[in-house]
Design a protein around this motif. Sequence first.
Motif, short mmCIF file in Angstrom:
data_model
loop_
_atom_site.label_atom_id
_atom_site.label_comp_id
_atom_site.label_asym_id
_atom_site.label_seq_id
_atom_site.Cartn_x
_atom_site.Cartn_y
_atom_site.Cartn_z
N ALA A 179 11.43 -3.17 7.34
CA ALA A 179 12.04 -2.23 8.27
C ALA A 179 13.53 -2.44 8.46
CB ALA A 179 11.33 -2.35 9.63
N SER A 180 14.16 -3.18 7.54
CA SER A 180 15.60 -3.43 7.67
C SER A 180 16.30 -3.11 6.36
CB SER A 180 15.85 -4.89 8.06
OG SER A 180 17.23 -5.15 8.03
N LYS A 181 17.44 -2.42 6.47
CA LYS A 181 18.23 -2.12 5.28
C LYS A 181 19.26 -3.20 4.98
CE LYS A 181 19.26 2.13 4.42
NZ LYS A 181 19.62 3.57 4.40
N GLU A 182 19.52 -4.06 5.97
CA GLU A 182 20.60 -5.05 5.84
C GLU A 182 20.11 -6.40 5.34
OE1 GLU A 182 23.64 -4.02 6.25
OE2 GLU A 182 22.92 -2.05 6.88
N GLU A 183 18.84 -6.71 5.58
CA GLU A 183 18.28 -7.99 5.16
C GLU A 183 16.77 -7.77 5.03
OE1 GLU A 183 18.56 -10.87 8.34
OE2 GLU A 183 18.54 -9.25 9.79
N VAL A 213 0.81 -1.22 0.00
CA VAL A 213 0.00 0.00 0.00
C VAL A 213 0.84 1.26 0.00
CG1 VAL A 213 -1.99 -1.07 1.11
CG2 VAL A 213 -0.20 -0.03 2.53
N ALA A 214 2.14 1.15 0.32
CA ALA A 214 2.97 2.35 0.37
C ALA A 214 4.43 1.94 0.23
CB ALA A 214 2.77 3.11 1.68
N ALA A 215 5.22 2.89 -0.19
CA ALA A 215 6.66 2.66 -0.29
C ALA A 215 7.35 4.01 -0.35
CB ALA A 215 7.01 1.84 -1.52
N ALA A 216 8.65 4.01 -0.08
CA ALA A 216 9.47 5.22 -0.23
C ALA A 216 9.90 5.35 -1.67
CB ALA A 216 10.68 5.14 0.69
N ASN A 217 10.33 6.52 -2.04
CA ASN A 217 10.78 6.66 -3.43
C ASN A 217 12.09 5.94 -3.68
OD1 ASN A 217 12.47 8.46 -2.15
ND2 ASN A 217 11.90 10.26 -3.39
N THR A 218 12.74 5.46 -2.62
CA THR A 218 13.98 4.70 -2.78
C THR A 218 13.76 3.19 -2.64
OG1 THR A 218 14.34 5.04 -0.41
CG2 THR A 218 15.45 6.55 -1.91
N THR A 219 12.53 2.76 -2.36
CA THR A 219 12.28 1.34 -2.09
C THR A 219 12.65 0.45 -3.27
OG1 THR A 219 10.58 1.77 -0.44
CG2 THR A 219 10.46 -0.35 -1.54
N ASN A 220 12.32 0.88 -4.47
CA ASN A 220 12.59 0.03 -5.62
C ASN A 220 14.09 -0.22 -5.84
OD1 ASN A 220 9.96 -0.41 -6.15
ND2 ASN A 220 9.78 1.13 -7.78
N LYS A 221 14.92 0.66 -5.29
CA LYS A 221 16.37 0.46 -5.42
C LYS A 221 16.94 -0.32 -4.24
CE LYS A 221 17.18 4.52 -8.24
NZ LYS A 221 17.10 5.99 -8.10
N SER A 222 16.11 -0.61 -3.26
CA SER A 222 16.61 -1.30 -2.07
C SER A 222 16.60 -2.81 -2.27
CB SER A 222 15.72 -0.96 -0.87
OG SER A 222 15.97 -1.86 0.19
N PRO A 223 17.72 -3.48 -2.02
CA PRO A 223 17.73 -4.95 -2.14
C PRO A 223 16.86 -5.63 -1.09
CG PRO A 223 19.83 -4.16 -1.28
CD PRO A 223 19.04 -2.94 -1.67
N THR A 224 16.49 -4.90 -0.05
CA THR A 224 15.67 -5.48 1.02
C THR A 224 14.25 -4.92 1.04
OG1 THR A 224 16.35 -3.81 2.63
CG2 THR A 224 17.73 -5.79 2.45
N THR A 225 13.89 -4.18 -0.03
CA THR A 225 12.56 -3.57 -0.14
C THR A 225 12.28 -2.60 1.00
OG1 THR A 225 11.93 -5.77 -0.96
CG2 THR A 225 10.20 -4.15 -0.91
N PHE A 226 13.36 -2.06 1.56
CA PHE A 226 13.25 -1.16 2.71
C PHE A 226 12.27 -0.01 2.42
CE2 PHE A 226 15.08 2.59 5.04
CZ PHE A 226 14.71 2.18 6.31
N GLY A 227 11.32 0.16 3.31
CA GLY A 227 10.39 1.28 3.18
C GLY A 227 9.01 0.92 2.69
N ALA A 228 8.82 -0.33 2.24
CA ALA A 228 7.49 -0.72 1.75
C ALA A 228 6.60 -1.15 2.91
CB ALA A 228 7.61 -1.87 0.75
N VAL A 229 5.32 -0.94 2.72
CA VAL A 229 4.31 -1.30 3.73
C VAL A 229 3.22 -2.12 3.05
CG1 VAL A 229 2.60 -0.44 5.39
CG2 VAL A 229 4.74 0.82 5.03
N ALA A 230 2.85 -3.24 3.66
CA ALA A 230 1.79 -4.08 3.10
C ALA A 230 0.69 -4.30 4.14
CB ALA A 230 2.35 -5.44 2.67
#
Length: 188
Positions: free
Chosen positions: A104-108, A60-77
């Motif tokens: 909620a994690s940038k590392e994994e 339902v939501a994501a940050a504008n950087t989520t698509n570049k994150s290998p861990t999908t950081f910033g998305a909300v479902a």
Amino acid sequence: MATTKSNPLIMLTIAIFITHSTTTTTTKANSNNLHQEKQSHLHFYLHDIVSSPNPTAIRVAAANTTNKSPTTFGAVAILDDPLTEGPDAHSRLIGRAQGSYMFASKEEVGLLMVVNLVFFESGGGGGGGGSVTVVGRNAVKEGVREMAVVGGSGAYRFARGYVLVSTYSLDAITGDTVDEFDVYVEHR
Ligand SMILES: *[C@@H]1O[C@H](CO)[C@@H](O)[C@H](O)[C@H]1NC(C)=O
């Protein structure tokens, strides 16, 4: 189990084992009978369906950087996932997991989950159903993840405990997941 009724000084412990297909409930009355604490173990499978045409978990939501994150950081479902007795999606439906998870994690791939597990019937004794509220961290690639049961309703009032989750199956093409859940909860 041996119960001594003649000596009131001996703590009276009543254990009622009600074996349900998915739950086990033990009742313990302490000596002054102030509270009846029950312990339940619930075992079931959660189906997290992200693929069309009928997803049960939707982003339902994501940050504008989520698509570049290998861990999908910033998305909300938001999820409304079926809970079934067995791993097969067509096995008996016992409840639903309703809530959300956040990447909620940038590392994994680490989710913060805030989910109500809503059961259609109570664990063992029959009568009314109930829910437990789970909040915790779900690092989905780890073997067994643990989250906290922070409360409950109905048959699970005053609930506290923990949940162990492991991935039962993951469809690499669709992303659909089946998770095995063991809920250990004390309640009244
Ligand atoms: C994301 O949004 C912020 C705030 O509006 C902006 O400063 C940034 O440039 C954006 N980044 C991308 C990759 O679009």
